[in-house]
Motif scaffolding. Structure first.
Motif, PDB file in Angstrom:
ATOM      1  N   VAL A   1       0.845  -1.191   0.000  1.00 43.18           N
ATOM      2  CA  VAL A   1       0.000   0.000   0.000  1.00 43.18           C
ATOM      3  C   VAL A   1       0.883   1.244   0.000  1.00 43.18           C
ATOM      4  CG1 VAL A   1      -0.172   0.038   2.527  1.00 43.18           C
ATOM      5  CG2 VAL A   1      -1.973   1.128   1.144  1.00 43.18           C
ATOM      6  N   ARG A   2       0.438   2.296  -0.651  1.00 41.57           N
ATOM      7  CA  ARG A   2       1.212   3.529  -0.716  1.00 41.57           C
ATOM      8  C   ARG A   2       1.227   4.221   0.640  1.00 41.57           C
ATOM      9  NH1 ARG A   2       4.801   4.573  -4.339  1.00 41.57           N
ATOM     10  NH2 ARG A   2       4.287   6.796  -4.506  1.00 41.57           N
ATOM     11  N   HIS A   3       2.382   4.835   0.972  1.00 35.80           N
ATOM     12  CA  HIS A   3       2.548   5.546   2.235  1.00 35.80           C
ATOM     13  C   HIS A   3       3.042   6.964   1.967  1.00 35.80           C
ATOM     14  CE1 HIS A   3       4.980   6.571   5.956  1.00 35.80           C
ATOM     15  NE2 HIS A   3       3.740   6.434   6.407  1.00 35.80           N
ATOM     16  N   LEU A   4       2.311   7.959   2.496  1.00 34.87           N
ATOM     17  CA  LEU A   4       2.659   9.374   2.348  1.00 34.87           C
ATOM     18  C   LEU A   4       2.777   9.809   0.892  1.00 34.87           C
ATOM     19  CD1 LEU A   4       5.339   9.754   5.166  1.00 34.87           C
ATOM     20  CD2 LEU A   4       2.914  10.360   5.265  1.00 34.87           C
ATOM     21  N   MET A   5       2.189   9.046  -0.001  1.00 35.95           N
ATOM     22  CA  MET A   5       2.163   9.365  -1.433  1.00 35.95           C
ATOM     23  C   MET A   5       3.544   9.256  -2.092  1.00 35.95           C
ATOM     24  SD  MET A   5      -1.059  10.048  -1.324  1.00 35.95           S
ATOM     25  CE  MET A   5      -1.437  10.653  -2.964  1.00 35.95           C
ATOM     26  N   VAL A   6       4.541   8.753  -1.361  1.00 31.83           N
ATOM     27  CA  VAL A   6       5.897   8.746  -1.911  1.00 31.83           C
ATOM     28  C   VAL A   6       6.570   7.373  -1.890  1.00 31.83           C
ATOM     29  CG1 VAL A   6       6.312  11.169  -1.311  1.00 31.83           C
ATOM     30  CG2 VAL A   6       6.934   9.383   0.323  1.00 31.83           C
ATOM     31  N   SER A   7       6.037   6.422  -1.128  1.00 28.80           N
ATOM     32  CA  SER A   7       6.684   5.114  -1.032  1.00 28.80           C
ATOM     33  C   SER A   7       5.629   4.030  -0.859  1.00 28.80           C
ATOM     34  CB  SER A   7       7.672   5.086   0.142  1.00 28.80           C
ATOM     35  OG  SER A   7       6.980   5.211   1.371  1.00 28.80           O
ATOM     36  N   THR A   8       6.083   2.787  -0.786  1.00 27.38           N
ATOM     37  CA  THR A   8       5.187   1.646  -0.628  1.00 27.38           C
ATOM     38  C   THR A   8       5.572   0.852   0.608  1.00 27.38           C
ATOM     39  OG1 THR A   8       4.839   1.464  -3.021  1.00 27.38           O
ATOM     40  CG2 THR A   8       4.341  -0.487  -1.679  1.00 27.38           C
ATOM     41  N   VAL A   9       4.591   0.584   1.456  1.00 28.65           N
ATOM     42  CA  VAL A   9       4.795  -0.279   2.616  1.00 28.65           C
ATOM     43  C   VAL A   9       4.281  -1.674   2.261  1.00 28.65           C
ATOM     44  CG1 VAL A   9       4.042  -0.786   4.971  1.00 28.65           C
ATOM     45  CG2 VAL A   9       4.695   1.546   4.340  1.00 28.65           C
ATOM     46  N   ARG A  10       5.083  -2.682   2.597  1.00 31.04           N
ATOM     47  CA  ARG A  10       4.712  -4.064   2.316  1.00 31.04           C
ATOM     48  C   ARG A  10       4.594  -4.847   3.623  1.00 31.04           C
ATOM     49  NH1 ARG A  10       5.337  -4.544  -3.153  1.00 31.04           N
ATOM     50  NH2 ARG A  10       6.710  -2.955  -4.071  1.00 31.04           N
ATOM     51  N   GLY A  11       3.642  -5.732   3.669  1.00 31.23           N
ATOM     52  CA  GLY A  11       3.449  -6.571   4.848  1.00 31.23           C
ATOM     53  C   GLY A  11       2.843  -7.895   4.446  1.00 31.23           C
ATOM     54  N   ALA A  12       2.608  -8.744   5.435  1.00 29.17           N
ATOM     55  CA  ALA A  12       2.042 -10.053   5.151  1.00 29.17           C
ATOM     56  C   ALA A  12       1.303 -10.587   6.367  1.00 29.17           C
ATOM     57  CB  ALA A  12       3.141 -11.037   4.750  1.00 29.17           C
ATOM     58  N   PHE A  13       0.367 -11.476   6.100  1.00 25.67           N
ATOM     59  CA  PHE A  13      -0.300 -12.253   7.135  1.00 25.67           C
ATOM     60  C   PHE A  13       0.335 -13.636   7.108  1.00 25.67           C
ATOM     61  CE2 PHE A  13      -3.340  -9.061   5.785  1.00 25.67           C
ATOM     62  CZ  PHE A  13      -3.812  -8.565   6.991  1.00 25.67           C
ATOM     63  N   GLY A  14       0.956 -14.020   8.216  1.00 29.37           N
ATOM     64  CA  GLY A  14       1.717 -15.255   8.240  1.00 29.37           C
ATOM     65  C   GLY A  14       0.914 -16.510   8.506  1.00 29.37           C
ATOM     66  N   LYS A  15      -0.338 -16.368   8.963  1.00 23.22           N
ATOM     67  CA  LYS A  15      -1.137 -17.548   9.294  1.00 23.22           C
ATOM     68  C   LYS A  15      -2.326 -17.659   8.337  1.00 23.22           C
ATOM     69  CE  LYS A  15       0.094 -17.720  14.194  1.00 23.22           C
ATOM     70  NZ  LYS A  15      -0.412 -17.720  15.594  1.00 23.22           N
ATOM     71  N   VAL A  16      -2.211 -18.601   7.414  1.00 28.11           N
ATOM     72  CA  VAL A  16      -3.251 -18.850   6.418  1.00 28.11           C
ATOM     73  C   VAL A  16      -3.605 -20.339   6.471  1.00 28.11           C
ATOM     74  CG1 VAL A  16      -3.901 -18.689   3.998  1.00 28.11           C
ATOM     75  CG2 VAL A  16      -2.248 -17.050   4.954  1.00 28.11           C
ATOM     76  N   SER A  17      -4.898 -20.642   6.477  1.00 19.84           N
ATOM     77  CA  SER A  17      -5.347 -22.035   6.493  1.00 19.84           C
ATOM     78  C   SER A  17      -6.496 -22.205   5.507  1.00 19.84           C
ATOM     79  CB  SER A  17      -5.801 -22.444   7.903  1.00 19.84           C
ATOM     80  OG  SER A  17      -6.884 -21.628   8.338  1.00 19.84           O
ATOM     81  N   GLY A  18      -6.847 -23.455   5.219  1.00 21.35           N
ATOM     82  CA  GLY A  18      -7.955 -23.701   4.310  1.00 21.35           C
ATOM     83  C   GLY A  18      -7.703 -24.927   3.455  1.00 21.35           C
ATOM     84  N   ALA A  19      -8.500 -25.083   2.406  1.00 25.13           N
ATOM     85  CA  ALA A  19      -8.394 -26.270   1.563  1.00 25.13           C
ATOM     86  C   ALA A  19      -8.890 -25.987   0.152  1.00 25.13           C
ATOM     87  CB  ALA A  19      -9.194 -27.425   2.165  1.00 25.13           C
ATOM     88  N   VAL A  20      -8.365 -26.757  -0.789  1.00 25.64           N
ATOM     89  CA  VAL A  20      -8.806 -26.739  -2.186  1.00 25.64           C
ATOM     90  C   VAL A  20      -9.435 -28.093  -2.484  1.00 25.64           C
ATOM     91  CG1 VAL A  20      -8.069 -26.622  -4.593  1.00 25.64           C
ATOM     92  CG2 VAL A  20      -6.983 -25.149  -2.888  1.00 25.64           C
ATOM     93  N   THR A  21     -10.652 -28.076  -3.006  1.00 25.07           N
ATOM     94  CA  THR A  21     -11.292 -29.297  -3.486  1.00 25.07           C
ATOM     95  C   THR A  21     -11.187 -29.289  -5.002  1.00 25.07           C
ATOM     96  OG1 THR A  21     -12.823 -29.367  -1.621  1.00 25.07           O
ATOM     97  CG2 THR A  21     -13.411 -30.654  -3.568  1.00 25.07           C
ATOM     98  N   PHE A  22     -10.487 -30.265  -5.541  1.00 23.05           N
ATOM     99  CA  PHE A  22     -10.192 -30.261  -6.972  1.00 23.05           C
ATOM    100  C   PHE A  22     -10.888 -31.400  -7.689  1.00 23.05           C
ATOM    101  CE2 PHE A  22      -7.361 -31.567 -10.512  1.00 23.05           C
ATOM    102  CZ  PHE A  22      -7.637 -30.493 -11.332  1.00 23.05           C
TER     103      PHE A  22
END
Length: 196
Positions: free
Chosen positions: A34-55
């Motif tokens: 996401v843009r920060h102060l209109m001059v740079s980009t801040v990056r982050g992450a959510f480290g806990k993801v769960s779920g399933a794919v049915t294929f």
């Protein structure tokens, strides 16, 4: 984010009946920028993801995915900023502890690419989003004998569409935090090898 799906790689799995693949939380994360102060980009992450794919190997368009993100796992490498993101100003983790994605439609794109349409529930608001997915061409076995696939899903959302509206105006014009977020979900899914 919701980081979540890997239908593209599954499209080339060995034909057979519908199968379920679990998201491997140790090798999956949902990143954002996401843009920060209109001059740079801040990056982050959510480290806990769960779920399933049915294929459905015979008809991949009938496949589905459901993923849940633990909002408290947000990490931007700055503790003060992370606490602000968890507060009622932004994600309000006490009231909305999870972000959930549930697919509704899977359509084929170019080779190894798919579009997964589904409902994203964030901050108590549900909106339809489309994930562009690129998957691995074939499953691989890990050292423990588990069958795995991986890939990346991307999309873009406007946080205000989900009721996340806090901002701070700048003296020279503009705002402290941009509205649009680029989402990148790096995902690995696992199907345990059949027991002997």
């Amino acid at each position: 984010m919701l980081r979540a799906v890997i239908i593209a790689g599954l499209a080339l799995a060995t034909p057979g009946l519908a199968s379920t693949w679990d998201i491997d939380g140790a090798h999956t994360s949902a990143g954002f920028a996401v843009r920060h102060l209109m001059v740079s980009t801040v990056r982050g992450a959510f480290g806990k993801v769960s779920g399933a794919v049915t294929f459905d190997e015979q008809d991949p368009a009938k496949s589905s995915v459901e993923a849940t993100i633990d909002v408290a796992s947000v990490d931007t490498r700055n503790e003060k900023r992370d606490q602000h993101l968890k507060s009622a100003d932004f994600l309000d983790v006490e009231k909305y502890p999870t972000i959930v994605f549930k697919s509704k439609k899977v359509t084929a794109g170019d080779k190894d690419h798919w579009r997964v349409t589904g409902d994203l529930t964030l901050h108590g608001v549900t909106k339809e989003v489309v994930l562009d997915v690129e998957g691995s061409p074939k499953p691989m076995k890990d050292p423990r004998g588990n069958l795995k696939l991986g890939g990346v899903a991307t999309t873009k959302i406007n946080r205000k569409d989900f009721g996340v509206v806090w901002n701070s105006p700048l003296e020279g014009g503009g705002v402290a935090v941009g509205d649009e977020l680029d989402i990148t979900i790096d995902v690995e899914i696992v199907k345990k090898a059949p027991e002997a």
